[in-house]
Enzyme design. Sequence first.
Site, PDB file in Angstrom:
ATOM      1  N   GLY A   1      -7.166   1.098   3.540  1.00  0.00           N
ATOM      2  CA  GLY A   1      -8.616   1.347   3.424  1.00  0.00           C
ATOM      3  C   GLY A   1      -8.952   2.079   2.139  1.00  0.00           C
ATOM      4  O   GLY A   1     -10.104   2.110   1.723  1.00  0.00           O
ATOM      5  N   GLY A   2      -7.936   2.695   1.523  1.00  0.00           N
ATOM      6  CA  GLY A   2      -8.131   3.322   0.213  1.00  0.00           C
ATOM      7  C   GLY A   2      -9.128   4.465   0.211  1.00  0.00           C
ATOM      8  O   GLY A   2      -9.345   5.142   1.224  1.00  0.00           O
ATOM      9  N   THR A   3      -9.737   4.668  -0.929  1.00  0.00           N
ATOM     10  CA  THR A   3     -10.660   5.792  -1.124  1.00  0.00           C
ATOM     11  C   THR A   3     -11.851   5.700  -0.175  1.00  0.00           C
ATOM     12  O   THR A   3     -12.220   6.691   0.463  1.00  0.00           O
ATOM     13  CB  THR A   3     -11.186   5.772  -2.582  1.00  0.00           C
ATOM     14  OG1 THR A   3     -10.082   5.741  -3.472  1.00  0.00           O
ATOM     15  CG2 THR A   3     -12.043   6.990  -2.872  1.00  0.00           C
ATOM     16  N   CYS A   4     -12.463   4.534  -0.107  1.00  0.00           N
ATOM     17  CA  CYS A   4     -13.714   4.414   0.647  1.00  0.00           C
ATOM     18  C   CYS A   4     -13.543   4.877   2.082  1.00  0.00           C
ATOM     19  O   CYS A   4     -14.284   5.720   2.576  1.00  0.00           O
ATOM     20  CB  CYS A   4     -14.206   2.964   0.608  1.00  0.00           C
ATOM     21  SG  CYS A   4     -15.687   2.716   1.577  1.00  0.00           S
TER      22      CYS A   4
ATOM     23  N   GLU B   1       0.859  -1.196   0.000  1.00  0.00           N
ATOM     24  CA  GLU B   1       0.000   0.000   0.000  1.00  0.00           C
ATOM     25  C   GLU B   1       0.890   1.240   0.000  1.00  0.00           C
ATOM     26  O   GLU B   1       1.803   1.355   0.814  1.00  0.00           O
ATOM     27  CB  GLU B   1      -0.926   0.001   1.220  1.00  0.00           C
ATOM     28  CG  GLU B   1      -1.720   1.289   1.439  1.00  0.00           C
ATOM     29  CD  GLU B   1      -2.519   1.750   0.221  1.00  0.00           C
ATOM     30  OE1 GLU B   1      -3.307   0.955  -0.322  1.00  0.00           O
ATOM     31  OE2 GLU B   1      -2.335   2.907  -0.211  1.00  0.00           O
TER      32      GLU B   1
ATOM     33  N   HIS C   1     -45.600  -2.437   9.496  1.00  0.00           N
ATOM     34  CA  HIS C   1     -46.147  -1.079   9.533  1.00  0.00           C
ATOM     35  C   HIS C   1     -45.639  -0.348  10.777  1.00  0.00           C
ATOM     36  O   HIS C   1     -45.586  -0.942  11.846  1.00  0.00           O
ATOM     37  CB  HIS C   1     -47.671  -1.141   9.601  1.00  0.00           C
ATOM     38  CG  HIS C   1     -48.290   0.218   9.767  1.00  0.00           C
ATOM     39  ND1 HIS C   1     -48.377   1.119   8.734  1.00  0.00           N
ATOM     40  CD2 HIS C   1     -48.804   0.838  10.864  1.00  0.00           C
ATOM     41  CE1 HIS C   1     -48.950   2.230   9.181  1.00  0.00           C
ATOM     42  NE2 HIS C   1     -49.213   2.088  10.469  1.00  0.00           N
TER      43      HIS C   1
HETATM   44  C1  LIG Z   1     -16.409  11.186  -2.466  1.00  0.00           C
HETATM   45  C2  LIG Z   1     -16.675   9.737  -2.706  1.00  0.00           C
HETATM   46  C3  LIG Z   1     -17.733   9.116  -2.070  1.00  0.00           C
HETATM   47  C4  LIG Z   1     -17.998   7.779  -2.285  1.00  0.00           C
HETATM   48  N1  LIG Z   1     -19.063   7.195  -1.658  1.00  0.00           N
HETATM   49  C5  LIG Z   1     -19.348   5.909  -1.873  1.00  0.00           C
HETATM   50  C6  LIG Z   1     -20.422   5.277  -1.221  1.00  0.00           C
HETATM   51  O1  LIG Z   1     -21.144   5.897  -0.445  1.00  0.00           O
HETATM   52  N2  LIG Z   1     -20.670   3.970  -1.473  1.00  0.00           N
HETATM   53  C7  LIG Z   1     -19.867   3.239  -2.327  1.00  0.00           C
HETATM   54  O2  LIG Z   1     -20.120   2.041  -2.513  1.00  0.00           O
HETATM   55  N3  LIG Z   1     -18.827   3.808  -2.956  1.00  0.00           N
HETATM   56  C8  LIG Z   1     -18.550   5.115  -2.752  1.00  0.00           C
HETATM   57  N4  LIG Z   1     -17.470   5.682  -3.369  1.00  0.00           N
HETATM   58  C9  LIG Z   1     -16.637   4.849  -4.256  1.00  0.00           C
HETATM   59  C10 LIG Z   1     -15.680   3.965  -3.445  1.00  0.00           C
HETATM   60  O3  LIG Z   1     -14.904   4.770  -2.582  1.00  0.00           O
HETATM   61  C11 LIG Z   1     -14.773   3.180  -4.372  1.00  0.00           C
HETATM   62  O4  LIG Z   1     -15.566   2.521  -5.337  1.00  0.00           O
HETATM   63  C12 LIG Z   1     -13.967   2.139  -3.623  1.00  0.00           C
HETATM   64  O5  LIG Z   1     -13.129   2.747  -2.667  1.00  0.00           O
HETATM   65  C13 LIG Z   1     -13.127   1.336  -4.610  1.00  0.00           C
HETATM   66  O6  LIG Z   1     -12.321   0.456  -3.920  1.00  0.00           O
HETATM   67  P1  LIG Z   1     -10.972  -0.074  -4.560  1.00  0.00           P
HETATM   68  O7  LIG Z   1     -10.490  -1.131  -3.639  1.00  0.00           O
HETATM   69  O8  LIG Z   1     -11.183  -0.438  -5.963  1.00  0.00           O
HETATM   70  O9  LIG Z   1      -9.968   1.177  -4.601  1.00  0.00           O
HETATM   71  P2  LIG Z   1      -9.502   2.189  -3.494  1.00  0.00           P
HETATM   72  O10 LIG Z   1     -10.417   2.194  -2.333  1.00  0.00           O
HETATM   73  O11 LIG Z   1      -9.257   3.478  -4.181  1.00  0.00           O
HETATM   74  O12 LIG Z   1      -8.113   1.597  -2.993  1.00  0.00           O
HETATM   75  C14 LIG Z   1      -6.990   1.506  -3.816  1.00  0.00           C
HETATM   76  C15 LIG Z   1      -5.733   1.521  -2.964  1.00  0.00           C
HETATM   77  O13 LIG Z   1      -4.611   1.218  -3.784  1.00  0.00           O
HETATM   78  C16 LIG Z   1      -3.520   2.042  -3.393  1.00  0.00           C
HETATM   79  N5  LIG Z   1      -2.587   2.113  -4.535  1.00  0.00           N
HETATM   80  C17 LIG Z   1      -2.821   2.676  -5.741  1.00  0.00           C
HETATM   81  N6  LIG Z   1      -1.771   2.493  -6.559  1.00  0.00           N
HETATM   82  C18 LIG Z   1      -0.844   1.816  -5.849  1.00  0.00           C
HETATM   83  C19 LIG Z   1       0.450   1.337  -6.138  1.00  0.00           C
HETATM   84  N7  LIG Z   1       1.000   1.473  -7.347  1.00  0.00           N
HETATM   85  N8  LIG Z   1       1.143   0.704  -5.161  1.00  0.00           N
HETATM   86  C20 LIG Z   1       0.592   0.528  -3.918  1.00  0.00           C
HETATM   87  N9  LIG Z   1      -0.650   0.963  -3.603  1.00  0.00           N
HETATM   88  C21 LIG Z   1      -1.356   1.584  -4.552  1.00  0.00           C
HETATM   89  C22 LIG Z   1      -4.184   3.360  -3.045  1.00  0.00           C
HETATM   90  O14 LIG Z   1      -3.365   4.165  -2.214  1.00  0.00           O
HETATM   91  C23 LIG Z   1      -5.458   2.876  -2.337  1.00  0.00           C
HETATM   92  O15 LIG Z   1      -5.244   2.730  -0.954  1.00  0.00           O
HETATM   93  C24 LIG Z   1     -17.164   7.020  -3.145  1.00  0.00           C
HETATM   94  C25 LIG Z   1     -16.064   7.632  -3.783  1.00  0.00           C
HETATM   95  C26 LIG Z   1     -15.830   8.966  -3.574  1.00  0.00           C
HETATM   96  C27 LIG Z   1     -14.650   9.595  -4.265  1.00  0.00           C
END
Ligand SMILES: Cc1cc2nc3c(=O)[nH]c(=O)nc-3n(C[C@H](O)[C@H](O)[C@H](O)COP(=O)(O)OP(=O)(O)OC[C@H]3O[C@@H](n4cnc5c(N)ncnc54)[C@H](O)[C@@H]3O)c2cc1C
Length: 458
Positions: free
Chosen positions: A38-41, A33, A440
């Site tokens: 935990g990434g974006t979510c 990572e 209800h």
């Molecule tokens: C503002 C916002 C609100 C949202 N609300 C919702 C919601 O309410 N409900 C919902 O279902 N979805 C929601 N989403 C979408 C959701 O966040 C994403 O669909 C979800 O996080 C995708 O998960 P993922 O595992 O594919 O990627 P991510 O969660 O983005 O994780 C990817 C990880 O990979 C890491 N990474 C990237 N490249 C590299 C590399 N080369 N080497 C090492 N690490 C790397 C990143 O740092 C990141 O930690 C929202 C998105 C946004 C932007």
Amino acid sequence: MPDFDAIIIGAGQAGPSLAFRLAGAGMKVALVERHLVGGTCVNTGCTPTKALVASAYAARIARRSAEYGVEIGGDIGVDMRRVKARKDAIVAASRNGLTAALEKAENISFYRGHARFASQHSVEVAGERLQAARIFINVGGRALVPAMPGISEVRFLTNSSMMGVDFLPRHLIIVGGSYIGLEFGQMYRRFGGEVTIIEMAPRLVRCEDEDVSAAIQDIVAREGVDVRLNAKCVSFVRRGDEIVAKVDCAAGAPEVAGSHLLLAVGRKPNTDDLGLDKAGVRCDARGYIIVDDRLQTTAPGVWALGDCNGKGAFTHTAYNDFEIVAANLLDHDPRKVSDRLTAYALYIDPPLGRVGMTLAEARASGRRVLVGERPMTRVARAIEKGETQGFMRILVDGDSREILGASLLGTGCDEAVHAILDLMCAKAPYTVMQRAMHIHPTVSELLPTILGELRPID
Ligand SMILES: Cc1cc2nc3c(=O)[nH]c(=O)nc-3n(C[C@H](O)[C@H](O)[C@H](O)COP(=O)(O)OP(=O)(O)OC[C@H]3O[C@@H](n4cnc5c(N)ncnc54)[C@H](O)[C@@H]3O)c2cc1C
């Protein structure tokens, strides 16, 4: 070179769960990572925005308190530092819990750094080369920043930098009238700022049905969010302390001046700096990794999960990707992406719960379609809660009697939609739900009623 059974790139919404599953099955796993577990979510998406939506809801209800017979003396104030602190605490608890679990897990080696492929079976991270027979890519995406004229002249925010905001923007201009823009727009209006949403399409959330878009626009506009549609040729200039967005809309002023600018115009996969060519992993024209129905890439032994494969853009689709890969690899269960149904929610208040087809899609499918609808003004629970905006629509195939889709816009609809989702997954006829006795007073109790009032679409 450290040798693993599996390398996982990215600790987002599929990677950690897959790491635990593979490690539990006795495999030696490396998880890499580059930023926040935990990434974006967890860090800049679902978790923080829903925490902020909850604060905004509290402010809204406090302002409406008199309608419920509750007296609050004086003005309703919003302390943005405390709003942010609450959000940060929720995010930190989630991220720290997951980080600790990964760090102490048996069979998982946790690497911090940016991973790049060195070959089909090896990855470089922080000067070290790791190799494995299987590599799983879970790198997610980031906010898209298009080359709009003048964008480099002004300061702008994205969903990530919004997470650091602990003050109230006097006037937030949001470019993008879809899910992310709408959630931030309504929330910052409720916090007390002026908000303008600029959308290039003729309506908000254009992938929804036209009347759903119109109802959503009505909801946010009634709260004072200014919506500018059909905004062609959007450009930006700085004027003193202000950011000016120039818009060529059919109606309204040709420019919008505000204190802050948020870009919410889409997402871009994090696939441009991964060395994918060294592994033989191919992407489509938009940078999404090409995968088959079981999420294998064009390189044998390499899989792609989550937002980076373009098969979904949600946490639940990323997590479902993990389940599909694990089921195929470990359980001899041939699950596939095409088995899942489209399902998501839009977390404005009241929320939109969606599953399956829209009315426009059902109409275009050429089937004999039946529709049932009900405004929330005719839902007892909504009336009792004082939250009667929106409407519910369910679509049924007139021949197979299976449900084709639903758009439920109203209080509690992010939860209520799951009853329909499960019925669709079971491929059960709609009459199963129509004859069920629901509780209800709930929003869900009207679902059988709607199904009892089906009519052919016009
Ligand atoms: C503002 C916002 C609100 C949202 N609300 C919702 C919601 O309410 N409900 C919902 O279902 N979805 C929601 N989403 C979408 C959701 O966040 C994403 O669909 C979800 O996080 C995708 O998960 P993922 O595992 O594919 O990627 P991510 O969660 O983005 O994780 C990817 C990880 O990979 C890491 N990474 C990237 N490249 C590299 C590399 N080369 N080497 C090492 N690490 C790397 C990143 O740092 C990141 O930690 C929202 C998105 C946004 C932007």
